[in-house]
Scaffold this motif. Sequence first.
Motif, mmCIF file in Angstrom:
data_model
loop_
_atom_site.group_PDB
_atom_site.id
_atom_site.type_symbol
_atom_site.label_atom_id
_atom_site.label_comp_id
_atom_site.label_asym_id
_atom_site.label_seq_id
_atom_site.Cartn_x
_atom_site.Cartn_y
_atom_site.Cartn_z
ATOM 1 N N ASP A 173 -48.030 32.486 60.467
ATOM 2 C CA ASP A 173 -47.993 31.894 59.133
ATOM 3 C C ASP A 173 -49.398 31.521 58.674
ATOM 4 N N ARG A 174 -50.223 31.012 59.580
ATOM 5 C CA ARG A 174 -51.590 30.641 59.210
ATOM 6 C C ARG A 174 -52.418 31.875 58.864
ATOM 7 N N ARG A 175 -52.251 32.944 59.651
ATOM 8 C CA ARG A 175 -53.024 34.164 59.387
ATOM 9 C C ARG A 175 -52.649 34.798 58.061
ATOM 10 N N THR A 176 -51.379 34.761 57.722
ATOM 11 C CA THR A 176 -50.903 35.457 56.516
ATOM 12 C C THR A 176 -50.808 34.545 55.299
ATOM 13 N N GLY A 177 -51.167 33.277 55.455
ATOM 14 C CA GLY A 177 -51.170 32.367 54.313
ATOM 15 C C GLY A 177 -49.805 31.880 53.899
ATOM 16 N N LEU A 178 -48.827 31.962 54.788
ATOM 17 C CA LEU A 178 -47.488 31.465 54.473
ATOM 18 C C LEU A 178 -47.436 29.952 54.652
ATOM 19 N N PHE A 179 -46.524 29.339 53.927
ATOM 20 C CA PHE A 179 -46.403 27.891 53.948
ATOM 21 C C PHE A 179 -45.223 27.478 54.826
ATOM 22 N N SER A 180 -45.525 26.713 55.849
ATOM 23 C CA SER A 180 -44.491 26.033 56.631
ATOM 24 C C SER A 180 -45.087 24.716 57.064
ATOM 25 N N ILE A 181 -44.254 23.741 57.308
ATOM 26 C CA ILE A 181 -44.770 22.427 57.688
ATOM 27 C C ILE A 181 -45.541 22.483 59.002
ATOM 28 N N PRO A 182 -45.043 23.171 60.053
ATOM 29 C CA PRO A 182 -45.844 23.233 61.290
ATOM 30 C C PRO A 182 -47.184 23.936 61.107
ATOM 31 N N ALA A 183 -47.200 25.013 60.290
ATOM 32 C CA ALA A 183 -48.448 25.747 60.092
ATOM 33 C C ALA A 183 -49.457 24.940 59.292
ATOM 34 N N ARG A 184 -48.976 24.150 58.335
ATOM 35 C CA ARG A 184 -49.881 23.411 57.454
ATOM 36 C C ARG A 184 -50.240 22.029 57.999
ATOM 37 N N LEU A 185 -49.295 21.388 58.694
ATOM 38 C CA LEU A 185 -49.501 20.004 59.123
ATOM 39 C C LEU A 185 -49.594 19.843 60.630
ATOM 40 N N GLY A 186 -49.319 20.922 61.380
ATOM 41 C CA GLY A 186 -49.361 20.841 62.828
ATOM 42 C C GLY A 186 -47.985 20.612 63.427
ATOM 43 N N THR A 187 -47.821 21.000 64.677
ATOM 44 C CA THR A 187 -46.499 20.917 65.309
ATOM 45 C C THR A 187 -46.083 19.470 65.576
ATOM 46 N N ALA A 188 -47.040 18.585 65.907
ATOM 47 C CA ALA A 188 -46.679 17.186 66.153
ATOM 48 C C ALA A 188 -46.113 16.544 64.892
ATOM 49 N N ASN A 189 -46.772 16.765 63.774
ATOM 50 C CA ASN A 189 -46.262 16.240 62.504
ATOM 51 C C ASN A 189 -44.951 16.919 62.127
ATOM 52 N N GLY A 190 -44.855 18.210 62.413
ATOM 53 C CA GLY A 190 -43.613 18.918 62.123
ATOM 54 C C GLY A 190 -42.441 18.336 62.895
ATOM 55 N N LEU A 191 -42.660 18.022 64.166
ATOM 56 C CA LEU A 191 -41.598 17.432 64.988
ATOM 57 C C LEU A 191 -41.191 16.065 64.440
ATOM 58 N N ALA A 192 -42.175 15.288 64.002
ATOM 59 C CA ALA A 192 -41.880 13.967 63.444
ATOM 60 C C ALA A 192 -41.091 14.072 62.140
ATOM 61 N N ILE A 193 -41.498 14.990 61.270
ATOM 62 C CA ILE A 193 -40.795 15.156 59.991
ATOM 63 C C ILE A 193 -39.379 15.653 60.226
ATOM 64 N N ALA A 194 -39.210 16.596 61.150
ATOM 65 C CA ALA A 194 -37.869 17.071 61.482
ATOM 66 C C ALA A 194 -37.010 15.921 62.001
ATOM 67 N N GLY A 195 -37.607 15.015 62.774
ATOM 68 C CA GLY A 195 -36.869 13.856 63.264
ATOM 69 C C GLY A 195 -36.398 12.961 62.135
ATOM 70 N N VAL A 196 -37.269 12.738 61.145
ATOM 71 C CA VAL A 196 -36.870 11.937 59.974
ATOM 72 C C VAL A 196 -35.728 12.612 59.231
ATOM 73 N N PHE A 197 -35.838 13.922 59.024
ATOM 74 C CA PHE A 197 -34.776 14.648 58.327
ATOM 75 C C PHE A 197 -33.444 14.529 59.071
ATOM 76 N N HIS A 198 -33.482 14.633 60.389
ATOM 77 C CA HIS A 198 -32.233 14.573 61.152
ATOM 78 C C HIS A 198 -31.669 13.159 61.192
ATOM 79 N N ALA A 199 -32.522 12.151 61.125
ATOM 80 C CA ALA A 199 -32.031 10.787 60.988
ATOM 81 C C ALA A 199 -31.312 10.615 59.643
ATOM 82 N N LEU A 200 -31.867 11.222 58.593
ATOM 83 C CA LEU A 200 -31.208 11.186 57.279
ATOM 84 C C LEU A 200 -29.875 11.931 57.311
ATOM 85 N N THR A 201 -29.801 13.006 58.093
ATOM 86 C CA THR A 201 -28.535 13.724 58.249
ATOM 87 C C THR A 201 -27.465 12.795 58.809
ATOM 88 N N VAL A 202 -27.793 12.108 59.880
ATOM 89 C CA VAL A 202 -26.829 11.185 60.497
ATOM 90 C C VAL A 202 -26.431 10.095 59.503
#
Length: 263
Positions: A173-202
């Motif tokens: 994604d980084r090489r081809t200029g695609l947008f994803s949260i892990p590619a733009r913000l890093g995997t640690a931030n991506g894991l944290a954001i996914a955790g917030v989203f899943h807390a909202l799911t519950v």
Amino acid sequence: PHTVFALPFAFMGAILAAGGVPPGRTLWWILVAMVGARSGAMGTNRIADRHLDALNPRTRDRALPQGRMAVGEAAAFVVASFAVFLVAAWMLNPLCFALAPLAILIVCGYSYTKRFTVASHLILGASLALAPIGAWVAVRGEIAPPALVLGLGVLFWVAGFDILYAFQDVEFDRRTGLFSIPARLGTANGLAIAGVFHALTVGCLALLIPLLGLGPIYGIGLVGGASLLAYEHYLVHRHGLRKLDVAFFNVNGVLSIGMFLAT
């Protein structure tokens, strides 16, 4: 395999709308609508991404990049699938049919959002959130707050696990200029954001308890679903990409079916 994510929540929306099991005719046309919409959306995604898929080692063996299917054949499949969806929506009720073109626009539009926004995860979530909302409309002929709450729960659930799924394509994604949260913000931030989203799911799924007067069996199912989400994050955090397929397909598949059965 992706059908196991949306279909149980569609039937869950129908059961909650009916306060029990809806008529067989309604369930049948909901199933037909789901098959049509899901097939059309997946076909559109494959057509839109065929050039990117050819460059990505993970996806280059798909039918279109390999030339096993022509673009015209895929397009005909998409048109036929959405035609099936429109017929099913028409057979359900007037509001379903009136909203069907908007649903097609959303599920097709998702395929292009990763080119310009990190919100593509949320738009994919919105695409699958249409399943339980649409099923509610199919039963009641109206949109009500519980349907929107259930839809939001699905939206955040899908967005969260799509962020985790994107971990395997970070470098591409980084090489081809695609947008994803892990590619733009890093995997640690991506894991944290996914955790917030899943807390909202519950939280959204829990809110259905007072809204609809759901009982203890649903509550037990919700505790099980929350535990599965925690386990999914543990797998990704502890094992990374080695356990990603288990975390993505297995855990989320069990969650969706389990919530449907508890409902």
